[in-house]
Write an enzyme that holds these catalytic residues in place. Structure first.
Site, mmCIF file in Angstrom:
data_model
loop_
_atom_site.group_PDB
_atom_site.id
_atom_site.type_symbol
_atom_site.label_atom_id
_atom_site.label_comp_id
_atom_site.label_asym_id
_atom_site.label_seq_id
_atom_site.Cartn_x
_atom_site.Cartn_y
_atom_site.Cartn_z
ATOM 1 N N CYS A 163 0.847 -1.199 0.000
ATOM 2 C CA CYS A 163 0.000 0.000 0.000
ATOM 3 C C CYS A 163 0.882 1.249 0.000
ATOM 4 O O CYS A 163 1.964 1.261 0.601
ATOM 5 C CB CYS A 163 -0.896 -0.016 1.233
ATOM 6 S SG CYS A 163 -1.932 1.443 1.401
ATOM 7 N N SER A 179 0.543 3.852 1.624
ATOM 8 C CA SER A 179 0.710 4.465 2.955
ATOM 9 C C SER A 179 2.050 4.094 3.588
ATOM 10 O O SER A 179 2.643 4.903 4.311
ATOM 11 C CB SER A 179 -0.416 4.039 3.890
ATOM 12 O OG SER A 179 -1.640 4.474 3.382
ATOM 13 N N HIS A 196 4.558 6.275 2.300
ATOM 14 C CA HIS A 196 4.489 7.591 2.950
ATOM 15 C C HIS A 196 5.323 7.606 4.236
ATOM 16 O O HIS A 196 5.821 8.644 4.649
ATOM 17 C CB HIS A 196 3.042 7.967 3.275
ATOM 18 C CG HIS A 196 2.200 8.326 2.088
ATOM 19 N ND1 HIS A 196 2.599 9.247 1.148
ATOM 20 C CD2 HIS A 196 0.983 7.901 1.692
ATOM 21 C CE1 HIS A 196 1.656 9.371 0.233
ATOM 22 N NE2 HIS A 196 0.671 8.564 0.530
ATOM 23 N N CYS A 245 -6.888 -3.470 3.735
ATOM 24 C CA CYS A 245 -6.785 -2.011 3.592
ATOM 25 C C CYS A 245 -7.444 -1.555 2.291
ATOM 26 O O CYS A 245 -8.541 -1.020 2.294
ATOM 27 C CB CYS A 245 -5.339 -1.517 3.656
ATOM 28 S SG CYS A 245 -5.219 0.265 3.371
ATOM 29 N N HIS A 277 0.637 -3.367 6.176
ATOM 30 C CA HIS A 277 -0.616 -3.446 6.930
ATOM 31 C C HIS A 277 -1.730 -4.078 6.105
ATOM 32 O O HIS A 277 -2.895 -3.841 6.354
ATOM 33 C CB HIS A 277 -1.018 -2.042 7.402
ATOM 34 C CG HIS A 277 -1.190 -1.071 6.278
ATOM 35 N ND1 HIS A 277 -0.150 -0.354 5.749
ATOM 36 C CD2 HIS A 277 -2.274 -0.741 5.554
ATOM 37 C CE1 HIS A 277 -0.581 0.394 4.764
ATOM 38 N NE2 HIS A 277 -1.874 0.165 4.606
HETATM 39 C C1 CXF Z 1 -3.502 4.527 6.489
HETATM 40 C C2 CXF Z 1 -4.307 5.546 7.211
HETATM 41 C C3 CXF Z 1 -3.431 6.479 7.940
HETATM 42 C C4 CXF Z 1 -2.456 5.779 8.815
HETATM 43 C C5 CXF Z 1 -1.691 4.734 8.107
HETATM 44 C C6 CXF Z 1 -2.545 3.805 7.345
HETATM 45 N N1 CXF Z 1 -4.391 3.630 5.945
HETATM 46 C C7 CXF Z 1 -4.182 2.845 4.936
HETATM 47 O O1 CXF Z 1 -3.421 2.894 4.061
HETATM 48 ZN ZN ZN Z 2 -3.128 0.993 3.197
#
Ligand code: CXF
Ligand code: ZN
Length: 381
Positions: free
Chosen positions: A40, A42, A45, A180, A72
């Site tokens: 993902c 995220s 990020h 997710c 996740h």
């Molecule tokens: C994210 C939402 C913000 C925190 C980390 C995970 N969700 C999914 O990608």
């Molecule tokens: Zn995610």
């Protein structure tokens, strides 16, 4: 036990696959042998620093941003349970939800499980049971885990709050991505936007989240589903998931929506791009009908992202601008339900995972995401 996991040691560094030490599950925790993990955006990020715990929070709680094990979107088989675990036993197949459901807080008990009070702490990186670490580096340093999970590893320990028992006949790699991307995207259209039969729905960005918003909108019976995507093959792929029209840019979408609705505009717009972009809000609002709704799902970068709104949009035209986390879905209710829809041939999951990688190739997997090669990349252990 010893196992392997992909660790991020600092902002901007590559994912480093290393041997780690994993403690046994404590009270309320579950040891899981994972089949793999979705890649993902995220977690990237985390790597870029766009999704970080603010420094003052980190300091107040004596936590560090790094090192962290990413991941996740996982599923696997329960190996061992700690004291007090009642919903799963060794041998059970489980999906992991990035959003925990404690079942005890006001949010969980008011039907807003996606806003679980425990979930508010998922950026802190430790076990939500006691905020200590079960994962440690080879040298003995505590490792944080993404979203209480850390699925970029062959085994993990997760709280029962994040573990959902699923049917044994569901392929585990399909269950993983529901933790997710699938639920977040599908729920963004179905719950957060509330797409209804006959609606015109616009989905901006058709990656791992947006593609599921497309199929959610189509499943609800939207008359027009317009997929907005800059990458050519993803735009075309969106048609397989139920898009009736496509546009290569937000400007083109504004024009197209005007034409196909003869000026009535879109009932729902879902912004599901991988990197939040404040400049998408004004055109999204402008293509939304009176009384319509714009839903924002992108998770980073968000802080200090200012959006200019003409308040006429909200007041005279009664347009809504809302955010959503986990697609406003309930993990314990929606994850098994979405997997049942997959089993019934009504939800596309096979088409979603476009490339598989070994854990050691995680950096290549994310490179492919940036290159636009993937809807969802998947690490298979
Ligand atoms: C994210 C939402 C913000 C925190 C980390 C995970 N969700 C999914 O990608
Ligand atoms: Zn995610």
């Amino acid at each position: 036990m010893k196992t392997r996991a992909a660790i991020l040691w600092g902002q901007g560094q590559d994912w480093s696959v290393e041997e780690i030490e994993l403690d046994p599950p404590k009270t309320g925790e579950v040891l899981i042998k994972l089949v793999g993990s979705g890649l993902c955006h995220s977690d990237e990020h985390l790597r870029t620093g766009d999704l970080t715990v603010p420094a003052d929070v980190a300091q107040a709680l004596s936590i560090h941003q790094y090192p962290v094990i990413g991941g996740h979107e996982g599923a696997g088989e329960v190996v061992e349970v700690g004291p007090g675990v009642t919903s799963v036993k060794p041998g059970d197949h489980v999906a992991l939800s990035f959003m925990p459901a404690c079942g005890k807080c006001p949010s969980c008990n008011s039907g807003r499980t996606n806003l679980c009070d425990v979930g508010a702490f998922l950026g802190l990186g430790m076990q939500p049971t006691d905020f200590t670490a079960r994962h440690h580096s080879g040298a003995g340093q505590d490792l944080q885990i993404s979203c209480f999970l850390g699925t970029f590893g062959e085994y993990t320990v997760a709280s029962e709050m994040s573990v959902i028992k699923i049917d044994d006949d569901i392929p585990l790699e399909k269950a993983a991505v529901v933790g997710c991307g699938v639920t977040t995207g599908w729920g963004s259209a179905v719950y957060a936007a509330g797409v209804k039969a006959g609606d015109t729905a616009v989905i901006v960005g058709t990656g791992g989240i947006g593609m599921n918003a497309v199929q959610g909108a189509a499943m609800m019976g939207a008359e027009n589903v317009i997929a907005v995507e800059t990458v050519d093959w993803k735009r075309e792929k969106a048609r397989e998931f139920g898009a009736t029209h496509t546009a290569a840019s937000i400007e083109e979408a504004v024009q197209l929506v005007g034409e196909i609705t003869r000026g009535r505009l879109a009932d729902k717009v879902v912004i599901s791009v991988g990197v939040a972009d404040a400049d998408l809000i004004a055109p999204a609002m402008s293509m939304t009908a009176k009384g319509g709704r714009v839903v924002h799902t992108a998770v980073a970068p968000l802080a200090q992202t200012e959006v200019k709104l003409d308040l006429t949009e909200l007041t005279f035209w009664q347009r809504e601008l809302v955010g959503t986390v986990f697609g406003s879905a309930n993990p314990r209710y929606d994850i098994p339900r979405l997997l049942a829809l997959y089993k019934a041939g009504k939800l596309k999951l096979d088409e979603l995972v476009t490339n598989e990688y070994k854990l050691d190739d995680i950096n290549r997997g994310y490179d492919d995401m940036y290159n636009g090669t993937n809807i969802r990349g998947f690490l298979r252990y």
